[in-house]
Design a protein around this motif. Structure first.
Motif, PDB file in Angstrom:
ATOM      1  N   ASP A   1      27.282 -45.711  19.293  1.00  0.00           N
ATOM      2  CA  ASP A   1      26.959 -47.131  19.419  1.00  0.00           C
ATOM      3  C   ASP A   1      28.132 -47.770  20.146  1.00  0.00           C
ATOM      4  O   ASP A   1      29.173 -48.048  19.548  1.00  0.00           O
ATOM      5  CB  ASP A   1      26.752 -47.753  18.039  1.00  0.00           C
ATOM      6  CG  ASP A   1      26.342 -49.224  18.106  1.00  0.00           C
ATOM      7  OD1 ASP A   1      26.613 -49.872  19.143  1.00  0.00           O
ATOM      8  OD2 ASP A   1      25.769 -49.721  17.133  1.00  0.00           O
TER       9      ASP A   1
ATOM     10  N   HIS B   1      29.135 -58.406  21.883  1.00  0.00           N
ATOM     11  CA  HIS B   1      27.857 -58.477  21.191  1.00  0.00           C
ATOM     12  C   HIS B   1      26.871 -59.252  22.052  1.00  0.00           C
ATOM     13  O   HIS B   1      27.264 -60.196  22.747  1.00  0.00           O
ATOM     14  CB  HIS B   1      28.003 -59.188  19.836  1.00  0.00           C
ATOM     15  CG  HIS B   1      28.792 -58.414  18.834  1.00  0.00           C
ATOM     16  ND1 HIS B   1      30.160 -58.432  18.793  1.00  0.00           N
ATOM     17  CD2 HIS B   1      28.395 -57.592  17.839  1.00  0.00           C
ATOM     18  CE1 HIS B   1      30.589 -57.661  17.808  1.00  0.00           C
ATOM     19  NE2 HIS B   1      29.533 -57.135  17.215  1.00  0.00           N
TER      20      HIS B   1
ATOM     21  N   VAL C   1      21.483 -51.500  20.110  1.00  0.00           N
ATOM     22  CA  VAL C   1      21.584 -52.180  21.409  1.00  0.00           C
ATOM     23  C   VAL C   1      22.250 -53.551  21.294  1.00  0.00           C
ATOM     24  O   VAL C   1      22.499 -54.202  22.305  1.00  0.00           O
ATOM     25  CB  VAL C   1      20.212 -52.330  22.108  1.00  0.00           C
ATOM     26  CG1 VAL C   1      19.625 -50.983  22.447  1.00  0.00           C
ATOM     27  CG2 VAL C   1      19.259 -53.169  21.283  1.00  0.00           C
ATOM     28  N   ASN C   2      22.556 -53.997  20.079  1.00  0.00           N
ATOM     29  CA  ASN C   2      23.121 -55.336  19.906  1.00  0.00           C
ATOM     30  C   ASN C   2      24.620 -55.401  20.128  1.00  0.00           C
ATOM     31  O   ASN C   2      25.203 -56.482  20.153  1.00  0.00           O
ATOM     32  CB  ASN C   2      22.773 -55.879  18.519  1.00  0.00           C
ATOM     33  CG  ASN C   2      21.283 -56.136  18.377  1.00  0.00           C
ATOM     34  OD1 ASN C   2      20.629 -56.580  19.317  1.00  0.00           O
ATOM     35  ND2 ASN C   2      20.730 -55.818  17.225  1.00  0.00           N
ATOM     36  N   THR C   3      25.266 -54.253  20.278  1.00  0.00           N
ATOM     37  CA  THR C   3      26.670 -54.209  20.669  1.00  0.00           C
ATOM     38  C   THR C   3      26.763 -53.493  22.006  1.00  0.00           C
ATOM     39  O   THR C   3      25.880 -52.720  22.377  1.00  0.00           O
ATOM     40  CB  THR C   3      27.529 -53.466  19.627  1.00  0.00           C
ATOM     41  OG1 THR C   3      26.993 -52.153  19.430  1.00  0.00           O
ATOM     42  CG2 THR C   3      27.561 -54.212  18.310  1.00  0.00           C
ATOM     43  N   LEU C   4      27.834 -53.743  22.726  1.00  0.00           N
ATOM     44  CA  LEU C   4      28.026 -53.107  24.019  1.00  0.00           C
ATOM     45  C   LEU C   4      29.505 -53.077  24.356  1.00  0.00           C
ATOM     46  O   LEU C   4      30.298 -53.806  23.775  1.00  0.00           O
ATOM     47  CB  LEU C   4      27.243 -53.827  25.122  1.00  0.00           C
ATOM     48  CG  LEU C   4      27.584 -55.290  25.425  1.00  0.00           C
ATOM     49  CD1 LEU C   4      27.182 -55.620  26.865  1.00  0.00           C
ATOM     50  CD2 LEU C   4      26.854 -56.234  24.479  1.00  0.00           C
TER      51      LEU C   4
ATOM     52  N   TYR D   1      25.192 -61.361  26.885  1.00  0.00           N
ATOM     53  CA  TYR D   1      26.405 -61.255  26.072  1.00  0.00           C
ATOM     54  C   TYR D   1      27.519 -62.177  26.551  1.00  0.00           C
ATOM     55  O   TYR D   1      28.380 -62.596  25.769  1.00  0.00           O
ATOM     56  CB  TYR D   1      26.912 -59.806  26.051  1.00  0.00           C
ATOM     57  CG  TYR D   1      27.609 -59.377  27.321  1.00  0.00           C
ATOM     58  CD1 TYR D   1      28.972 -59.586  27.504  1.00  0.00           C
ATOM     59  CD2 TYR D   1      26.904 -58.761  28.350  1.00  0.00           C
ATOM     60  CE1 TYR D   1      29.612 -59.201  28.668  1.00  0.00           C
ATOM     61  CE2 TYR D   1      27.533 -58.374  29.522  1.00  0.00           C
ATOM     62  CZ  TYR D   1      28.881 -58.594  29.679  1.00  0.00           C
ATOM     63  OH  TYR D   1      29.512 -58.219  30.837  1.00  0.00           O
TER      64      TYR D   1
ATOM     65  N   TRP E   1      15.419 -54.194  27.139  1.00  0.00           N
ATOM     66  CA  TRP E   1      16.341 -53.065  27.079  1.00  0.00           C
ATOM     67  C   TRP E   1      15.724 -51.893  27.835  1.00  0.00           C
ATOM     68  O   TRP E   1      14.518 -51.839  28.073  1.00  0.00           O
ATOM     69  CB  TRP E   1      16.629 -52.682  25.635  1.00  0.00           C
ATOM     70  CG  TRP E   1      15.410 -52.260  24.855  1.00  0.00           C
ATOM     71  CD1 TRP E   1      14.467 -53.075  24.288  1.00  0.00           C
ATOM     72  CD2 TRP E   1      14.999 -50.921  24.580  1.00  0.00           C
ATOM     73  NE1 TRP E   1      13.500 -52.335  23.663  1.00  0.00           N
ATOM     74  CE2 TRP E   1      13.799 -51.002  23.833  1.00  0.00           C
ATOM     75  CE3 TRP E   1      15.522 -49.671  24.878  1.00  0.00           C
ATOM     76  CZ2 TRP E   1      13.118 -49.868  23.384  1.00  0.00           C
ATOM     77  CZ3 TRP E   1      14.848 -48.545  24.429  1.00  0.00           C
ATOM     78  CH2 TRP E   1      13.664 -48.654  23.697  1.00  0.00           C
TER      79      TRP E   1
ATOM     80  N   ASN F   1      25.367 -49.906  26.135  1.00  0.00           N
ATOM     81  CA  ASN F   1      25.119 -50.222  24.724  1.00  0.00           C
ATOM     82  C   ASN F   1      25.155 -49.000  23.816  1.00  0.00           C
ATOM     83  O   ASN F   1      25.564 -49.102  22.661  1.00  0.00           O
ATOM     84  CB  ASN F   1      23.761 -50.905  24.563  1.00  0.00           C
ATOM     85  CG  ASN F   1      23.684 -52.206  25.318  1.00  0.00           C
ATOM     86  OD1 ASN F   1      23.628 -52.202  26.543  1.00  0.00           O
ATOM     87  ND2 ASN F   1      23.702 -53.320  24.606  1.00  0.00           N
TER      88      ASN F   1
END
Length: 196
Positions: A15, A45, A61-64, A98, A128, A157
């Motif tokens: 992640d 985020h 996928v909510n963090t990158l 983001y 996505w 991500n």
């Protein structure tokens, strides 16, 4: 391809941008943070209004991780199976506003080692997407690299690598890329992945 928790021993699920490792309660997969795989870039985020929970993939996928500095930034993957093996590699991309810039023209290149994989152009409609590569590695280390082409800051991500011990591609040398994927009979969702 959908992974299950018992496949963690056969590969790596990262992640990108996560602060620490965690088991995803929705998928049963243990995701690793990317701090042991890359030393450059910044954790970010997606904007709260664009956060997603995706069936089979959970919340990853909510963090990158973004790469505002340097032309080429690489993840270093060292699968326990080593060289001369086939690996399934999948990279996820979701802009999710983001940076609060509502960008629509981001474009950058993705490589495996020195070999060009694809050009990533994040979906303009905030969906996505992911890209798949079946890669035969002649070295113990696999590098997945994001290359800045001057059209926005590269980001990623999530990154998956799986050992393909029962692969039909046992004699291949190089990489195979997914050209088209079709869902025949599945339920349509608002946020679905499409490959170019």
């Amino acid at each position: 391809m959908v992974f299950s928790s018992n496949q963690n021993s056969e590969g790596i699920s990262i992640d990108c941008g996560a602060e620490e490792d965690y088991p995803d309660g929705k998928t049963g997969i243990t995701y690793k943070s990317d701090k042991d795989f890359i030393s450059t870039g910044k954790n970010m985020h997606v904007a709260p209004e664009y956060q997603l929970t995706i069936p089979y993939f959970g919340d990853m996928v909510n963090t990158l991780r973004t790469f505002p500095e340097g032309k080429k930034n690489c993840y270093t993957l060292k699968p326990i199976q080593g060289k001369n093996q086939n690996y399934f590699v999948r990279a996820f991309f979701y802009y999710g506003n983001y940076d609060s810039e509502n960008q629509t023209q981001i474009k950058f290149d993705l490589y495996i080692g020195v070999n060009y994989w694809t050009t990533v152009q994040p979906a303009k409609d905030m969906q996505w997407e992911y890209y798949i590569n079946i890669h035969y590695s002649v070295t113990d280390t696999i590098y997945v690299c994001l290359v800045n082409t001057g059209s926005g800051v590269p980001f990623i991500n999530a990154l998956d690598l799986r050992f393909m011990n029962d692969s039909p591609y046992t004699s291949m040398n190089g990489s195979l890329l997914l050209e088209m994927r079709a869902d025949l009979g599945g339920h349509k969702t608002q946020n679905s992945a499409m490959n170019r």
